[in-house]
Design a protein around this motif. Structure first.
Motif, PDB file in Angstrom:
ATOM      1  N   TYR A  37      11.203  -4.038 -23.605  1.00 29.40           N
ATOM      2  CA  TYR A  37      10.714  -5.411 -23.747  1.00 29.40           C
ATOM      3  C   TYR A  37      11.878  -6.402 -23.705  1.00 29.40           C
ATOM      4  CZ  TYR A  37       8.366  -9.489 -25.734  1.00 29.40           C
ATOM      5  OH  TYR A  37       7.863 -10.752 -25.947  1.00 29.40           O
ATOM      6  N   PHE A  47      13.026  -6.818 -20.236  1.00 27.86           N
ATOM      7  CA  PHE A  47      12.057  -7.596 -19.466  1.00 27.86           C
ATOM      8  C   PHE A  47      12.218  -9.087 -19.752  1.00 27.86           C
ATOM      9  CE2 PHE A  47       7.547  -9.133 -18.902  1.00 27.86           C
ATOM     10  CZ  PHE A  47       7.561  -9.065 -17.516  1.00 27.86           C
ATOM     11  N   MET A  63      -0.657  -8.835 -15.270  1.00 25.29           N
ATOM     12  CA  MET A  63      -0.683  -7.599 -16.040  1.00 25.29           C
ATOM     13  C   MET A  63      -1.889  -6.738 -15.685  1.00 25.29           C
ATOM     14  SD  MET A  63       2.065  -7.226 -17.609  1.00 25.29           S
ATOM     15  CE  MET A  63       1.520  -5.672 -18.332  1.00 25.29           C
ATOM     16  N   ASP A 105       2.000  -7.847 -25.152  1.00 21.59           N
ATOM     17  CA  ASP A 105       3.323  -8.430 -25.397  1.00 21.59           C
ATOM     18  C   ASP A 105       3.936  -8.934 -24.099  1.00 21.59           C
ATOM     19  OD1 ASP A 105       3.182  -7.910 -28.093  1.00 21.59           O
ATOM     20  OD2 ASP A 105       4.392  -6.090 -28.013  1.00 21.59           O
ATOM     21  N   TRP A 106       3.866  -8.106 -23.061  1.00 21.48           N
ATOM     22  CA  TRP A 106       4.458  -8.481 -21.771  1.00 21.48           C
ATOM     23  C   TRP A 106       3.680  -9.630 -21.140  1.00 21.48           C
ATOM     24  CZ3 TRP A 106       7.624  -4.825 -18.407  1.00 21.48           C
ATOM     25  CH2 TRP A 106       8.406  -3.975 -19.199  1.00 21.48           C
ATOM     26  N   ASP A 140       1.085  -4.021 -23.389  1.00 21.89           N
ATOM     27  CA  ASP A 140       0.713  -4.858 -22.240  1.00 21.89           C
ATOM     28  C   ASP A 140       0.547  -6.317 -22.671  1.00 21.89           C
ATOM     29  OD1 ASP A 140       0.743  -2.668 -20.608  1.00 21.89           O
ATOM     30  OD2 ASP A 140      -1.419  -2.578 -20.276  1.00 21.89           O
TER      31      ASP A 140
END
Length: 206
Positions: free
Chosen positions: A78, A81, A170, A139-140, A137
């Protein structure tokens, strides 16, 4: 005369870090072995600790819960990313940054397809692991929405467009990965990802 010096204080932290890394790696190995043998839900933290010859208290120094053994690099991935998003926040064409991200992450999956296939099989066997995957997912998705909002000079709390696009991105990622797993990871994930991104960019005909 040879000058003698005391051992550097930095040598001890290095040794401690190596020991900690060894304990962490052993926990991961033991956990995954037990998960494969008897299933994730049937495996208890007590069993893992017994096999690894550590206490539960020690276990929780390394992992907050059993699910984290399946997603051990969650925070690291994370953070990387976020760095990628920040580095590409002001690119002229955002979809070019998405193409780059697709190629980077797809290359990693292509190189380690057996590992990811085994992990995904384990995830699909457990409701708690599927819930953890959805949490990751989300969080992203939130991170993507935040960057899109910042790029437009808006607040993520009020920028519906950013939230919709982040959700679409996503959703595309998850659908592409599911397609890849269902086909036994035999396709080139980078090609699938770039095709999926093009579908998203063009939208769907009415």
């Amino acid at each position: 005369q040879e000058k003698r010096t005391m051992p550097s204080e930095n040598s001890q932290p290095g040794l401690r870090e190596r020991k900690k890394a060894a304990v962490r790696a052993n926990l991961l190995d033991v956990g995954r072995r037990l998960f494969r043998a008897q299933g994730f839900d049937a495996t208890t933290i007590e069993q893992i600790c017994s096999e690894a010859q550590i206490s539960k208290r020690t276990f929780f120094r390394y992992f907050p819960d059993k699910e984290s053994l399946v997603f051990p690099k969650r925070e690291e991935r994370y953070a990387n990313f976020i760095k990628f998003l920040e580095a590409n926040r002001n690119v002229e064409k955002p979809f070019e940054a998405l193409r780059l991200a697709t190629q980077i992450y797809a290359e990693e999956h292509n190189k380690n397809k057996e590992h990811y296939r085994d992990i995904q099989s384990l995830i699909q066997s457990s409701l708690s692991l599927r819930a953890r995957e959805r949490e990751i997912d989300q969080d992203w998705q939130t991170a993507i929405a935040n960057v899109l909002s910042a790029r437009a000079g808006k607040s993520p709390e009020t920028d519906l467009w950013a939230r919709i696009l982040a959700g679409a991105i996503m959703g595309m990622v998850r659908a592409t990965l599911t397609f890849w797993y269902e086909r036994n990871c035999e396709d080139d994930l980078a090609e699938l990802g770039l095709d999926a991104l093009e579908y998203l960019k063009r939208g769907f005909p009415e």
